[in-house]
Scaffold this active site. Structure first.
Site, PDB file in Angstrom:
ATOM      1  N   HIS A   1       0.847  -1.199   0.000  1.00 36.61           N
ATOM      2  CA  HIS A   1       0.000   0.000   0.000  1.00 36.61           C
ATOM      3  C   HIS A   1       0.879   1.244   0.000  1.00 36.61           C
ATOM      4  O   HIS A   1       1.705   1.423   0.889  1.00 36.61           O
ATOM      5  CB  HIS A   1      -0.910   0.015   1.235  1.00 36.61           C
ATOM      6  CG  HIS A   1      -2.091  -0.888   1.107  1.00 36.61           C
ATOM      7  ND1 HIS A   1      -3.224  -0.762   1.873  1.00 36.61           N
ATOM      8  CD2 HIS A   1      -2.316  -1.934   0.274  1.00 36.61           C
ATOM      9  CE1 HIS A   1      -4.101  -1.691   1.525  1.00 36.61           C
ATOM     10  NE2 HIS A   1      -3.577  -2.426   0.567  1.00 36.61           N
TER      11      HIS A   1
ATOM     12  N   TYR B   1      -9.346   5.301   7.381  1.00 38.45           N
ATOM     13  CA  TYR B   1      -9.508   5.637   8.804  1.00 38.45           C
ATOM     14  C   TYR B   1     -10.542   6.756   8.872  1.00 38.45           C
ATOM     15  O   TYR B   1     -10.305   7.842   8.332  1.00 38.45           O
ATOM     16  CB  TYR B   1      -8.198   6.149   9.401  1.00 38.45           C
ATOM     17  CG  TYR B   1      -7.118   5.096   9.582  1.00 38.45           C
ATOM     18  CD1 TYR B   1      -6.279   4.722   8.541  1.00 38.45           C
ATOM     19  CD2 TYR B   1      -6.932   4.480  10.825  1.00 38.45           C
ATOM     20  CE1 TYR B   1      -5.286   3.770   8.726  1.00 38.45           C
ATOM     21  CE2 TYR B   1      -5.937   3.526  11.011  1.00 38.45           C
ATOM     22  CZ  TYR B   1      -5.120   3.173   9.957  1.00 38.45           C
ATOM     23  OH  TYR B   1      -4.141   2.231  10.154  1.00 38.45           O
TER      24      TYR B   1
ATOM     25  N   PRO C   1      -4.407   0.512  18.672  1.00 36.21           N
ATOM     26  CA  PRO C   1      -4.099   0.007  17.326  1.00 36.21           C
ATOM     27  C   PRO C   1      -4.186   1.052  16.204  1.00 36.21           C
ATOM     28  O   PRO C   1      -3.824   0.758  15.068  1.00 36.21           O
ATOM     29  CB  PRO C   1      -5.141  -1.104  17.117  1.00 36.21           C
ATOM     30  CG  PRO C   1      -6.227  -0.829  18.098  1.00 36.21           C
ATOM     31  CD  PRO C   1      -5.607  -0.109  19.249  1.00 36.21           C
TER      32      PRO C   1
ATOM     33  N   LYS D   1       0.928   0.001  15.058  1.00 31.56           N
ATOM     34  CA  LYS D   1       2.328  -0.061  15.495  1.00 31.56           C
ATOM     35  C   LYS D   1       2.674  -1.281  16.363  1.00 31.56           C
ATOM     36  O   LYS D   1       3.852  -1.619  16.515  1.00 31.56           O
ATOM     37  CB  LYS D   1       2.678   1.206  16.298  1.00 31.56           C
ATOM     38  CG  LYS D   1       2.808   2.434  15.449  1.00 31.56           C
ATOM     39  CD  LYS D   1       4.140   2.465  14.732  1.00 31.56           C
ATOM     40  CE  LYS D   1       4.136   3.372  13.539  1.00 31.56           C
ATOM     41  NZ  LYS D   1       3.920   2.722  12.260  1.00 31.56           N
TER      42      LYS D   1
HETATM   43  P1  RFL Z   1       1.438 -11.626  21.747  1.00 31.77           P
HETATM   44  O1  RFL Z   1       1.037 -11.717  20.332  1.00 31.77           O
HETATM   45  O2  RFL Z   1       0.409 -11.286  22.755  1.00 31.77           O
HETATM   46  O3  RFL Z   1       2.116 -13.025  22.120  1.00 31.77           O
HETATM   47  C1  RFL Z   1       2.424 -13.371  23.465  1.00 31.77           C
HETATM   48  C2  RFL Z   1       2.395 -14.881  23.581  1.00 31.77           C
HETATM   49  O4  RFL Z   1       2.748 -15.242  24.938  1.00 31.77           O
HETATM   50  C3  RFL Z   1       1.855 -16.243  25.404  1.00 31.77           C
HETATM   51  N1  RFL Z   1       1.809 -16.205  26.877  1.00 31.77           N
HETATM   52  C4  RFL Z   1       2.469 -17.074  27.668  1.00 31.77           C
HETATM   53  N2  RFL Z   1       3.275 -18.099  27.391  1.00 31.77           N
HETATM   54  C5  RFL Z   1       3.792 -18.784  28.439  1.00 31.77           C
HETATM   55  N3  RFL Z   1       3.502 -18.496  29.740  1.00 31.77           N
HETATM   56  C6  RFL Z   1       2.707 -17.468  30.066  1.00 31.77           C
HETATM   57  N4  RFL Z   1       2.422 -17.181  31.331  1.00 31.77           N
HETATM   58  C7  RFL Z   1       2.151 -16.706  29.001  1.00 31.77           C
HETATM   59  N5  RFL Z   1       1.321 -15.643  28.949  1.00 31.77           N
HETATM   60  C8  RFL Z   1       1.131 -15.344  27.660  1.00 31.77           C
HETATM   61  C9  RFL Z   1       0.541 -15.887  24.753  1.00 31.77           C
HETATM   62  O5  RFL Z   1      -0.347 -17.003  24.700  1.00 31.77           O
HETATM   63  C10 RFL Z   1       0.992 -15.431  23.362  1.00 31.77           C
HETATM   64  O6  RFL Z   1       1.053 -16.501  22.454  1.00 31.77           O
HETATM   65  O7  RFL Z   1       2.639 -10.580  21.963  1.00 31.77           O
HETATM   66  P2  RFL Z   1       3.852 -10.148  20.977  1.00 31.77           P
HETATM   67  O8  RFL Z   1       4.519 -11.370  20.413  1.00 31.77           O
HETATM   68  O9  RFL Z   1       4.626  -9.163  21.736  1.00 31.77           O
HETATM   69  O10 RFL Z   1       3.153  -9.460  19.719  1.00 31.77           O
HETATM   70  C11 RFL Z   1       2.469  -8.235  19.870  1.00 31.77           C
HETATM   71  C12 RFL Z   1       1.322  -8.135  18.849  1.00 31.77           C
HETATM   72  O11 RFL Z   1       0.536  -9.307  18.952  1.00 31.77           O
HETATM   73  C13 RFL Z   1       0.450  -6.899  19.071  1.00 31.77           C
HETATM   74  O12 RFL Z   1       1.246  -5.776  19.394  1.00 31.77           O
HETATM   75  C14 RFL Z   1      -0.375  -6.536  17.820  1.00 31.77           C
HETATM   76  O13 RFL Z   1      -1.312  -7.527  17.539  1.00 31.77           O
HETATM   77  C15 RFL Z   1      -1.078  -5.203  18.010  1.00 31.77           C
HETATM   78  N6  RFL Z   1      -1.972  -4.851  16.899  1.00 31.77           N
HETATM   79  C16 RFL Z   1      -1.460  -4.319  15.734  1.00 31.77           C
HETATM   80  N7  RFL Z   1      -0.129  -4.148  15.563  1.00 31.77           N
HETATM   81  C17 RFL Z   1       0.379  -3.669  14.384  1.00 31.77           C
HETATM   82  O14 RFL Z   1       1.608  -3.538  14.267  1.00 31.77           O
HETATM   83  N8  RFL Z   1      -0.429  -3.365  13.306  1.00 31.77           N
HETATM   84  C18 RFL Z   1      -1.775  -3.497  13.392  1.00 31.77           C
HETATM   85  O15 RFL Z   1      -2.444  -3.264  12.387  1.00 31.77           O
HETATM   86  C19 RFL Z   1      -2.344  -3.960  14.644  1.00 31.77           C
HETATM   87  N9  RFL Z   1      -3.666  -4.134  14.776  1.00 31.77           N
HETATM   88  C20 RFL Z   1      -3.343  -5.070  17.019  1.00 31.77           C
HETATM   89  C21 RFL Z   1      -4.175  -4.681  15.916  1.00 31.77           C
HETATM   90  C22 RFL Z   1      -3.902  -5.648  18.153  1.00 31.77           C
HETATM   91  C23 RFL Z   1      -5.257  -5.850  18.236  1.00 31.77           C
HETATM   92  N10 RFL Z   1      -5.744  -6.470  19.409  1.00 31.77           N
HETATM   93  C24 RFL Z   1      -6.673  -7.513  19.425  1.00 31.77           C
HETATM   94  C25 RFL Z   1      -5.089  -6.219  20.686  1.00 31.77           C
HETATM   95  C26 RFL Z   1      -5.528  -4.860  15.991  1.00 31.77           C
HETATM   96  C27 RFL Z   1      -6.093  -5.421  17.149  1.00 31.77           C
HETATM   97  C28 RFL Z   1      -7.588  -5.537  17.175  1.00 31.77           C
HETATM   98  C1  PHB Z   2      -6.101  -4.434  10.828  1.00 37.34           C
HETATM   99  O1  PHB Z   2      -6.200  -4.686   9.615  1.00 37.34           O
HETATM  100  O2  PHB Z   2      -6.420  -5.252  11.702  1.00 37.34           O
HETATM  101  C2  PHB Z   2      -5.617  -3.090  11.235  1.00 37.34           C
HETATM  102  C3  PHB Z   2      -5.139  -2.205  10.289  1.00 37.34           C
HETATM  103  C4  PHB Z   2      -4.699  -0.956  10.678  1.00 37.34           C
HETATM  104  C5  PHB Z   2      -4.755  -0.596  12.009  1.00 37.34           C
HETATM  105  C6  PHB Z   2      -5.207  -1.492  12.966  1.00 37.34           C
HETATM  106  C7  PHB Z   2      -5.653  -2.746  12.587  1.00 37.34           C
HETATM  107  O3  PHB Z   2      -4.336   0.650  12.373  1.00 37.34           O
END
Ligand code: RFL
Ligand code: PHB
Length: 392
Positions: A79, A203, A295, A299
């Protein structure tokens, strides 16, 4: 050791098999550093979580370095810009034209799948009661599986276990300073097997609340609407979701959007959070274990990737040269990038959401911010520079 216990040894014990833990494990394995990942859930559970969708160029380059970018290059959607909509008025931010960079839309689920498929070192899934011991001296980790207690001795522990993990919680509270803002709303997200409504993300700010049109592939879309923090997902039928989303978009987009039965629907709370420092003795925190961003700036996943890139380089330097300068600098270096992403995510959230406490003055300021952005190349460049990713 007692009967019924099993003992192992590794160089780096990684807690958590999310994108941060898996990427760190892959970079260490490629450098010949032994590591074990301990995850409390099953691999299928980890792959079933629908989360991020947007990768900065730096994250794509890291996936390339890790040797797992084949499918990303085939299936990821490049994109060159994104759309903002403010009460129906549109503004395109041309990333490539403004800062010569782009982003790639490729689901976090796919990044996780690719990293899991590439992993050759040991991963333990469904490890219960993971506990961290003596990480200010000679660290070791224990967990239970099938009634057996396991012990893993190691040189270092990497806490990559997300916001609710055990790693940050194991550090004495007086050794950490935390900074937090909890927003009075969350995002209700829906995944649907219908083509995206537009080529790029939209957005949208609307007086009824924020909305986002995102995508996963040419046939799969991801949509979000801002909802109050205490909202229950059960109160949202698909029809109610589509009606609400349409009301928040400009008429042409609302008309063009293809809707259908949701294949996933969930609510994520919005929070800004940082714990400092990222090191306690032999324990390092990375990714969501150390910080959360709302989100809106896309980032979270990208920060997790840049944290573990820095941590991997520091560990590689340590094992190659017995030099600890990189490990000593990790926390300060990572935090400097983290706080800039916190600032940008907070700013995007403030611009685009409806805040109950804002009042007429706050709403005029939001409008003025959008109008300034619309008329200023400098402001657009700042958005583009931050969205596509600041240098490490
Ligand atoms: P994770 O993915 O939470 O993974 C952590 C892992 O640790 C496990 N765990 C344990 N394991 C052993 N013992 C324990 N006691 C434990 N406790 C937990 C968990 O089961 C899990 O498997 O963290 P990590 O690896 O630091 O990754 C971070 C990302 O997942 C997170 O920052 C992103 O998903 C945030 N996020 C977005 N980030 C972006 O860069 N671009 C996006 O577009 C974006 N959109 C989003 C998002 C997060 C969202 N939610 C649901 C919070 C959109 C949403 C809706
Ligand atoms: C997504 O596709 O889940 C998404 C994209 C952009 C954002 C957050 C989530 O800023």
């Amino acid at each position: 050791m007692q009967e019924g216990e099993e003992m192992m040894r590794t160089q780096v014990a990684i807690i958590g098999s999310g994108p941060a833990g898996l990427m760190l494990g892959q970079l260490l394995t490629l450098a010949g550093i032994d590591n074990v990942i301990l995850e409390r859930k099953s691999a299928d559970y980890v792959l079933g979580r629908i989360r991020a969708g947007v990768l900065e160029q730096g994250s794509v380059e890291l996936l390339q370095r890790a040797g797992v970018a084949g499918r990303l290059h085939r299936e990821g959607l490049v994109h060159h810009g994104t759309d903002l909509s403010f009460d129906g008025d549109r503004l395109r931010i041309d990333f490539t034209g403004l800062v010569g960079r782009h982003v790639t839309v490729y689901g976090q689920t796919e990044v996780t799948r690719d990293l899991m498929a590439a992993r050759t070192a040991t991963s333990v899934y469904e490890g219960e009661d993971v506990e961290l011991h003596d990480f200010d001296g000679q660290p070791w980790v224990t967990w239970k599986k099938d009634g057996v207690t396991h012990r893993l001795d190691c040189d270092y522990i990497a806490g990559c276990d997300g916001y609710h993990g055990v790693s940050r919680a194991s550090i004495p509270s007086e050794a950490l300073t935390t900074f937090e803002r909890v927003y009075p709303f969350g995002w209700l997200g829906v995944l649907v097997d219908k083509p995206p409504v537009a080529e790029e993300l939209i957005y949208a700010h609307h007086e009824r609340g924020f909305a986002l049109c995102s995508q996963r592939s040419p046939t799969r879309s991801r949509y979000y609407v801002q909802v109050p923090a205490d909202e229950k997902v059960e109160s949202w039928s698909d029809d109610r979701f589509w009606d609400e989303l349409r009301r928040r978009l400009d008429p042409a987009t609302a008309e063009a959007m293809q809707t259908g039965a949701s294949i996933e629907k969930s609510i994520a709370p919005l929070r800004s959070f940082v714990a400092e420092p990222l090191r306690f003795g032999k324990l390092f925190l990375a990714g969501d274990a150390a910080h959360i961003v709302p989100p809106t700036g896309a980032k979270g996943l990208n920060l997790a990737m840049s944290d573990v890139a820095m941590l991997a380089d520091a560990l590689i330097e340590f094992y190659a040269e017995r030099a600890s300068a990189g490990l000593d600098n990790y926390s300060a270096k990572a935090l400097s990038r983290i706080w800039k992403a916190e600032r940008f995510s907070w700013w995007m959230t403030s611009l685009l959401h409806t805040f109950p406490e804002n009042g007429p003055f706050g709403r005029r300021i939001q409008r003025a911010e959008f109008d300034y952005l619309s008329g200023s190349v400098a402001a657009q460049q700042s958005l583009a520079e931050n969205y596509t990713g600041l240098p490490a």
